[in-house]
Design an enzyme around this catalytic site. Structure first.
Site, PDB file in Angstrom:
ATOM      1  N   THR A 196       0.984  -1.275  -0.079  1.00 42.03           N
ATOM      2  CA  THR A 196      -0.081  -0.035  -0.003  1.00 42.03           C
ATOM      3  C   THR A 196       1.043   1.171  -0.041  1.00 42.03           C
ATOM      4  OG1 THR A 196      -1.565  -1.155   1.185  1.00 42.03           O
ATOM      5  CG2 THR A 196      -1.995   1.158   1.311  1.00 42.03           C
ATOM      6  N   TYR A 254       0.749  -4.395   7.012  1.00 36.97           N
ATOM      7  CA  TYR A 254      -0.606  -5.162   7.578  1.00 36.97           C
ATOM      8  C   TYR A 254      -0.954  -6.324   6.680  1.00 36.97           C
ATOM      9  CZ  TYR A 254      -3.175  -2.205   3.982  1.00 36.97           C
ATOM     10  OH  TYR A 254      -3.676  -1.821   2.799  1.00 36.97           O
ATOM     11  N   THR A 311      -0.180  -9.962   2.074  1.00 36.70           N
ATOM     12  CA  THR A 311       0.717  -8.882   2.591  1.00 36.70           C
ATOM     13  C   THR A 311       0.438  -7.594   2.105  1.00 36.70           C
ATOM     14  OG1 THR A 311       2.484  -9.049   1.178  1.00 36.70           O
ATOM     15  CG2 THR A 311       2.611 -10.628   2.961  1.00 36.70           C
ATOM     16  N   GLU A 312       0.543  -6.566   2.768  1.00 38.54           N
ATOM     17  CA  GLU A 312       0.571  -5.146   2.469  1.00 38.54           C
ATOM     18  C   GLU A 312       1.634  -4.229   3.015  1.00 38.54           C
ATOM     19  OE1 GLU A 312      -0.992  -3.646   0.130  1.00 38.54           O
ATOM     20  OE2 GLU A 312      -2.806  -4.983  -0.008  1.00 38.54           O
ATOM     21  N   VAL A 313       2.954  -4.051   2.513  1.00 37.29           N
ATOM     22  CA  VAL A 313       3.984  -3.387   2.888  1.00 37.29           C
ATOM     23  C   VAL A 313       3.831  -1.998   2.518  1.00 37.29           C
ATOM     24  CG1 VAL A 313       6.411  -3.037   2.284  1.00 37.29           C
ATOM     25  CG2 VAL A 313       5.620  -5.439   2.730  1.00 37.29           C
TER      26      VAL A 313
END
Length: 305
Positions: free
Chosen positions: A176, A206, A274-276
């Site tokens: 994101t 998140y 996954t959201e890095v």
């Protein structure tokens, strides 16, 4: 006080795009990096240790993009399968490079325990242009469904179809970014002829779980591993991340199959997205890649425990 949001420079507010608007949007897209240099050359370096499968080709004149996946060299039909996907949204860089880094540095740790399939760059046209969509202004990560409108999604679905019921764990690697709010979500609202309502960008890592298959212990194990290398995003003042209520710190959930998300591609018991957050002043590309690798390893370790 009312703030008026600027309109997107293509189209008429409130009117969905047609071919002319999509053509105008496409004319603004330029190649900014090389799929061949960044991804295909890395895959060639991995060829001695993995089976390399060409599972499709995207023809977007004047360019063509072969699609490759890495498979375990010591494949065993009696073992379950782990699927790792990156670059479904091509602009989400650490998803691509995190998948490749895992294949290079850690895949051997799972030999004889689980079969690996790693598709590191599902959307190479978008990777080169640092964009979310394909040339038809279609989001591949809303297109994992029958009669998919995205060739990127359709090709991956064909690759996975024979293995679908054997996949134990699937980790889909995303980011994101600040440009979600400055470019991609405004473009989405303009394309669909709706109002853009900002959600904000979470400050940290998140996960997005499957609301129809939550597996909270699994999600928390992944978050705990990533917390050693990256900040876990706190909820906003309303207890949400990107507009969704948190389930546990660092976790939101979507009905992934109903939304046509890549995470709903299989019948895997353990699934996470996954959201890095790469735009933090304290984040480096190396740290972002490390967070993706930590998530993959934690997911596999939990599933195999």
């Amino acid at each position: 006080m009312t703030t008026t949001l600027p309109s997107y420079p293509i189209g008429t507010p409130g009117v969905p795009w047609g071919p002319a608007e999509i053509g105008a949007w496409l004319s603004r897209q330029t190649r900014r990096r090389s799929y061949r240099a960044d991804v295909l050359d890395a895959i060639e370096r991995l060829r001695p240790r993995h089976d390399v499968v060409e599972y499709g080709r995207l023809d977007y004149p004047p360019d063509g993009y072969p699609l490759y996946a890495l498979r375990s060299r010591d494949w065993r039909d009696d073992l379950p399968v782990a699927l790792v996907t990156g670059g479904v949204h091509g602009y989400e860089t650490s998803g691509v490079h995190g998948a490749l880094q895992f294949a290079e540095d850690h895949a051997a740790d799972y030999a004889g325990r689980i079969n690996l399939v790693v598709a590191p760059c599902v959307s190479p046209w978008a990777y080169e242009r640092i964009h979310r969509w394909n040339p038809q202004a279609v989001d591949p990560n809303r297109s994992f469904r029958e009669d998919s409108p995205a060739p990127e999604a359709a090709a991956l679905m064909r690759l996975v179809a024979p293995l679908r019921d054997r996949v134990l764990v699937h980790v889909d690697l995303h980011e994101t970014t600040d440009t979600d709010e400055s470019e991609f979500r405004p473009a989405l609202a303009a394309r669909d002829g709706v109002e853009f309502v900002p959600d904000g960008v979470p400050d940290g890592f998140y996960l997005v779980g499957d609301s129809e298959n939550p597996q909270l212990e699994f999600q928390q194990a992944v978050l705990a591993a990533v917390a050693r290398v990256a900040r876990i995003a706190p909820a906003d003042d309303e207890g949400r991340l990107i507009g969704s209520p948190i389930v546990v710190p660092g976790l939101i959930q979507y009905p992934v199959k109903r939304l046509g998300l890549c995470a709903g591609l299989t019948g895997a018991r353990y699934v996470t997205t996954t959201e890095v957050y790469p735009d933090s002043p304290s984040a480096t590309p190396e740290q972002c890649n490390a967070a993706q690798v930590a998530a993959i390893r934690a997911a596999l370790d939990f599933a195999l425990a």
